[in-house]
Motif scaffolding. Structure first.
Motif, PDB file in Angstrom:
ATOM      1  N   ASP A  63       0.817  -1.225   0.000  1.00 52.01           N
ATOM      2  CA  ASP A  63       0.000   0.000   0.000  1.00 52.01           C
ATOM      3  C   ASP A  63       0.848   1.271   0.000  1.00 52.01           C
ATOM      4  O   ASP A  63       0.468   2.307   0.555  1.00 52.01           O
ATOM      5  N   ARG A  64       2.004   1.205  -0.633  1.00 48.90           N
ATOM      6  CA  ARG A  64       2.875   2.362  -0.730  1.00 48.90           C
ATOM      7  C   ARG A  64       3.406   2.463  -2.152  1.00 48.90           C
ATOM      8  O   ARG A  64       3.747   1.457  -2.779  1.00 48.90           O
ATOM      9  N   LEU A  65       3.464   3.685  -2.636  1.00 49.04           N
ATOM     10  CA  LEU A  65       4.049   3.937  -3.947  1.00 49.04           C
ATOM     11  C   LEU A  65       5.549   4.109  -3.758  1.00 49.04           C
ATOM     12  O   LEU A  65       6.002   4.959  -2.992  1.00 49.04           O
ATOM     13  N   GLU A  66       6.321   3.301  -4.447  1.00 49.48           N
ATOM     14  CA  GLU A  66       7.775   3.318  -4.298  1.00 49.48           C
ATOM     15  C   GLU A  66       8.412   3.871  -5.571  1.00 49.48           C
ATOM     16  O   GLU A  66       8.126   3.417  -6.680  1.00 49.48           O
ATOM     17  N   ILE A  67       9.263   4.876  -5.395  1.00 45.01           N
ATOM     18  CA  ILE A  67       9.990   5.509  -6.500  1.00 45.01           C
ATOM     19  C   ILE A  67      11.480   5.340  -6.235  1.00 45.01           C
ATOM     20  O   ILE A  67      11.972   5.751  -5.180  1.00 45.01           O
ATOM     21  N   VAL A  68      12.184   4.754  -7.156  1.00 45.78           N
ATOM     22  CA  VAL A  68      13.626   4.536  -7.013  1.00 45.78           C
ATOM     23  C   VAL A  68      14.314   5.050  -8.275  1.00 45.78           C
ATOM     24  O   VAL A  68      13.921   4.692  -9.395  1.00 45.78           O
ATOM     25  N   LEU A  69      15.329   5.910  -8.102  1.00 47.42           N
ATOM     26  CA  LEU A  69      16.168   6.372  -9.206  1.00 47.42           C
ATOM     27  C   LEU A  69      17.607   6.041  -8.862  1.00 47.42           C
ATOM     28  O   LEU A  69      18.084   6.346  -7.770  1.00 47.42           O
ATOM     29  N   GLU A  70      18.309   5.442  -9.820  1.00 44.69           N
ATOM     30  CA  GLU A  70      19.708   5.063  -9.635  1.00 44.69           C
ATOM     31  C   GLU A  70      20.513   5.514 -10.847  1.00 44.69           C
ATOM     32  O   GLU A  70      20.036   5.424 -11.981  1.00 44.69           O
ATOM     33  N   ALA A 128      12.385  15.932   0.203  1.00 41.30           N
ATOM     34  CA  ALA A 128      12.136  15.547   1.595  1.00 41.30           C
ATOM     35  C   ALA A 128      10.883  16.232   2.133  1.00 41.30           C
ATOM     36  O   ALA A 128      10.083  15.613   2.853  1.00 41.30           O
ATOM     37  N   ASP A 129      10.674  17.511   1.780  1.00 36.46           N
ATOM     38  CA  ASP A 129       9.486  18.235   2.252  1.00 36.46           C
ATOM     39  C   ASP A 129       8.220  17.613   1.677  1.00 36.46           C
ATOM     40  O   ASP A 129       7.231  17.406   2.405  1.00 36.46           O
ATOM     41  N   ARG A 130       8.233  17.320   0.392  1.00 38.45           N
ATOM     42  CA  ARG A 130       7.049  16.723  -0.224  1.00 38.45           C
ATOM     43  C   ARG A 130       6.755  15.350   0.386  1.00 38.45           C
ATOM     44  O   ARG A 130       5.597  15.015   0.662  1.00 38.45           O
ATOM     45  N   THR A 131       7.803  14.567   0.599  1.00 37.51           N
ATOM     46  CA  THR A 131       7.611  13.227   1.165  1.00 37.51           C
ATOM     47  C   THR A 131       7.071  13.309   2.581  1.00 37.51           C
ATOM     48  O   THR A 131       6.164  12.546   2.966  1.00 37.51           O
ATOM     49  N   ARG A 132       7.590  14.232   3.369  1.00 35.09           N
ATOM     50  CA  ARG A 132       7.131  14.370   4.754  1.00 35.09           C
ATOM     51  C   ARG A 132       5.662  14.788   4.814  1.00 35.09           C
ATOM     52  O   ARG A 132       4.886  14.276   5.623  1.00 35.09           O
ATOM     53  N   GLY A 164       3.469  11.938   4.410  1.00 39.22           N
ATOM     54  CA  GLY A 164       3.614  10.876   5.391  1.00 39.22           C
ATOM     55  C   GLY A 164       4.504   9.740   4.945  1.00 39.22           C
ATOM     56  O   GLY A 164       4.387   8.616   5.445  1.00 39.22           O
ATOM     57  N   GLY A 165       5.411  10.017   3.994  1.00 37.25           N
ATOM     58  CA  GLY A 165       6.268   8.959   3.480  1.00 37.25           C
ATOM     59  C   GLY A 165       7.690   9.043   4.018  1.00 37.25           C
ATOM     60  O   GLY A 165       7.979   9.776   4.958  1.00 37.25           O
ATOM     61  N   THR A 166       8.565   8.268   3.390  1.00 38.33           N
ATOM     62  CA  THR A 166       9.975   8.230   3.794  1.00 38.33           C
ATOM     63  C   THR A 166      10.839   8.437   2.563  1.00 38.33           C
ATOM     64  O   THR A 166      10.454   8.109   1.438  1.00 38.33           O
ATOM     65  N   VAL A 167      12.056   8.970   2.781  1.00 38.76           N
ATOM     66  CA  VAL A 167      12.982   9.215   1.688  1.00 38.76           C
ATOM     67  C   VAL A 167      14.382   8.846   2.148  1.00 38.76           C
ATOM     68  O   VAL A 167      14.745   9.068   3.303  1.00 38.76           O
ATOM     69  N   TRP A 184      24.552   6.398  -7.201  1.00 34.13           N
ATOM     70  CA  TRP A 184      23.679   7.307  -6.446  1.00 34.13           C
ATOM     71  C   TRP A 184      22.260   6.758  -6.499  1.00 34.13           C
ATOM     72  O   TRP A 184      21.734   6.458  -7.557  1.00 34.13           O
ATOM     73  N   ARG A 185      21.660   6.610  -5.317  1.00 31.48           N
ATOM     74  CA  ARG A 185      20.334   6.015  -5.248  1.00 31.48           C
ATOM     75  C   ARG A 185      19.395   6.943  -4.458  1.00 31.48           C
ATOM     76  O   ARG A 185      19.722   7.416  -3.374  1.00 31.48           O
ATOM     77  N   LEU A 186      18.237   7.191  -5.064  1.00 35.12           N
ATOM     78  CA  LEU A 186      17.166   7.934  -4.407  1.00 35.12           C
ATOM     79  C   LEU A 186      15.965   7.008  -4.292  1.00 35.12           C
ATOM     80  O   LEU A 186      15.489   6.481  -5.305  1.00 35.12           O
ATOM     81  N   ARG A 187      15.508   6.794  -3.053  1.00 34.24           N
ATOM     82  CA  ARG A 187      14.371   5.901  -2.829  1.00 34.24           C
ATOM     83  C   ARG A 187      13.327   6.636  -1.994  1.00 34.24           C
ATOM     84  O   ARG A 187      13.609   7.109  -0.889  1.00 34.24           O
ATOM     85  N   VAL A 188      12.127   6.720  -2.528  1.00 35.65           N
ATOM     86  CA  VAL A 188      11.014   7.424  -1.874  1.00 35.65           C
ATOM     87  C   VAL A 188       9.840   6.478  -1.784  1.00 35.65           C
ATOM     88  O   VAL A 188       9.471   5.820  -2.777  1.00 35.65           O
ATOM     89  N   CYS A 189       9.259   6.390  -0.596  1.00 31.71           N
ATOM     90  CA  CYS A 189       8.057   5.579  -0.373  1.00 31.71           C
ATOM     91  C   CYS A 189       6.927   6.505   0.088  1.00 31.71           C
ATOM     92  O   CYS A 189       7.073   7.215   1.100  1.00 31.71           O
ATOM     93  N   LEU A 190       5.814   6.466  -0.625  1.00 37.01           N
ATOM     94  CA  LEU A 190       4.686   7.334  -0.297  1.00 37.01           C
ATOM     95  C   LEU A 190       3.443   6.468  -0.053  1.00 37.01           C
ATOM     96  O   LEU A 190       3.107   5.603  -0.882  1.00 37.01           O
ATOM     97  N   PRO A 191       2.763   6.671   1.081  1.00 33.62           N
ATOM     98  CA  PRO A 191       1.549   5.893   1.334  1.00 33.62           C
ATOM     99  C   PRO A 191       0.443   6.276   0.358  1.00 33.62           C
ATOM    100  O   PRO A 191       0.262   7.441   0.033  1.00 33.62           O
TER     101      PRO A 191
END
Length: 417
Positions: free
Chosen positions: A358-365, A386-390, A393-396, A405-412
């Motif tokens: 139940d989370r949208l996961e975005i990963v860029l490498e 980070a502001d948008r994710t917070r 209610g998600g994590t970055v 270089w890896r960017l991983r964002v999880c958004l409920p």
């Protein structure tokens, strides 16, 4: 002496005197109502001709004035504007909003009572004292040019008495000015405490400022993400087109088309954001981009600059909530913009978008390029992510690991929007 004269007859004192006279005028309807009450109680037919009856009517009218101020919230707005204009009180020390809470209504009632009370007294003195003082001043002249003082006590016909009457008359005028100046100064001193913002008003103002700052921060993020990405993409596309101008005309045409498309879309988004900032102007009509509406276009424009992007989308963008889709688009856009600026155009960026738990996961490498060091003054992009994710209610998590270089964002999918 000059300071005393300024206090008694200065411009500020005269304006406060007008404020007091207005208070006396406002007090008259309440005094008339008091006369209607006092007349039957004291069995007095003509209350207006009885000084004691007038004073009692005035005393009865003041509580009615306080009740009026408590029942009509706009009283504070009207009184605050009058105080600002006539009493010389700084505008930022007064509250111009209607009195809503209990504390604000009680303070407004107290102020209105004081204004009408002092105003009624000073207005009555202003009507009675000047004529009497004038009579005392001209009394010696009347005695000189007439055979006597008709209707006056015999003792007043003495020379020493006639010599003192002008002095008494002038003293009465000075005393009237002193009373008006003192009452006006007291009201000006008490106005900020009674008509100023209450703790509830300050809290509401702080909340309004916080909401305004939140809107401004959001607009700043929108401008940074949209314009920053566009400039980075256009710069890279123009650079690639310049290098391949002679050897690959087809690529140059694609790059120029991508530059045209990128700038047109960015101008539309910029107009929409600036339309919100312009007070009184209607917001721009360009809709905010989302994954569902423009993910393919974003990838196409990025690839047109020479950056290789391998995208894997395992989620249906159309099924995402609008707010989530919009913010996810900006996160992907900022991630690609960082890759354009820091990784170079000879690397491959891997983008994965999927749904898990139940989370949208975005990963860029992307591999770390020679230009991977942050430019001076940079770093706002990751902060915006980070502001948008917070807010959602998600994590970055972002950082370098084993040359990548890896960017991983999880958004409920269901969270605070």
């Amino acid at each position: 002496m000059r300071e005393i004269a300024r206090f008694l007859f200065g411009r500020g004192t005269r304006r406060r005197w007008i404020h007091l006279i207005l208070g006396g005028a406002l007090a008259m309807p309440y005094v008339f109502v008091g006369e209607i009450i006092i007349g039957p109680v004291t069995n007095t037919r003509y209350v207006f001709e009885d000084l004691l009856g007038q004073l009692l009517s005035f005393a009865v009218g003041l509580p009615l004035a306080a009740l009026t101020a408590a029942l009509f919230p706009l009283t504070r707005s009207l009184e605050a504007n009058a105080v600002r204009a006539l009493c010389g009180v700084d505008a930022d020390r007064l509250s111009y909003a209607p009195a809503r809470g209990r504390t604000a209504k009680e303070r407004t009632a107290a102020w209105f009572t004081l204004h009408l009370g002092f105003g009624g007294i000073i207005a009555g003195m202003s009507l009675a004292v000047p004529p009497f003082a004038f009579v005392l001043v001209v009394l010696p002249l009347v005695a000189v040019f007439s055979d006597g003082l008709w209707g006056m006590p015999a003792a007043w016909d003495q020379p020493w008495v006639l010599a003192l009457t002008p002095v008494v008359g002038v003293a009465l005028l000075v005393a009237l000015a002193a009373c008006a100046a003192g009452a006006g100064a007291l009201l000006a001193r008490w106005a900020p405490a009674l008509l100023g913002p209450t703790p509830g008003d300050r809290l509401a103002a702080a909340e309004a400022r916080a909401a305004d700052l939140a809107v401004r921060n959001r607009l700043a993020r929108e401008l940074h993400d949209s314009v920053g990405h566009a400039l980075s993409a256009v710069t890279l596309q123009a650079s690639a087109a310049r290098r391949l101008l002679d050897s690959d005309p087809e690529f140059v045409r694609e790059a120029l088309a991508a530059i045209e498309d990128t700038t047109r879309r960015t101008v539309g988004e910029l107009d929409a954001v600036l339309g919100v900032l312009r007070e009184g102007d209607a917001p721009g009509t360009a809709p905010a981009p989302t994954l569902a509406a423009d993910l393919d276009g974003l990838l196409r424009r990025t690839r047109a600059g020479g950056l290789r992007v391998e995208a894997s989308v395992d989620a249906d963008p159309e099924a995402l909530p609008p707010v989530l889709s919009r913010e996810a688009y900006r996160i992907v856009q900022e991630g690609l913009s960082n890759a354009l600026k820091h990784a170079g155009d000879q690397v491959t960026v891997v983008l994965r978008i999927g749904i898990a738990d139940d989370r949208l996961e975005i990963v860029l490498e992307n591999p770390l390029g020679s230009a991977s060091a942050c430019r001076p003054g940079g770093g706002h992009g990751l902060r915006g992510i980070a502001d948008r994710t917070r807010l959602l209610g998600g994590t970055v998590a972002a950082g370098a690991e084993s040359g990548t270089w890896r960017l991983r964002v999880c958004l409920p999918l269901k969270g605070p929007a």
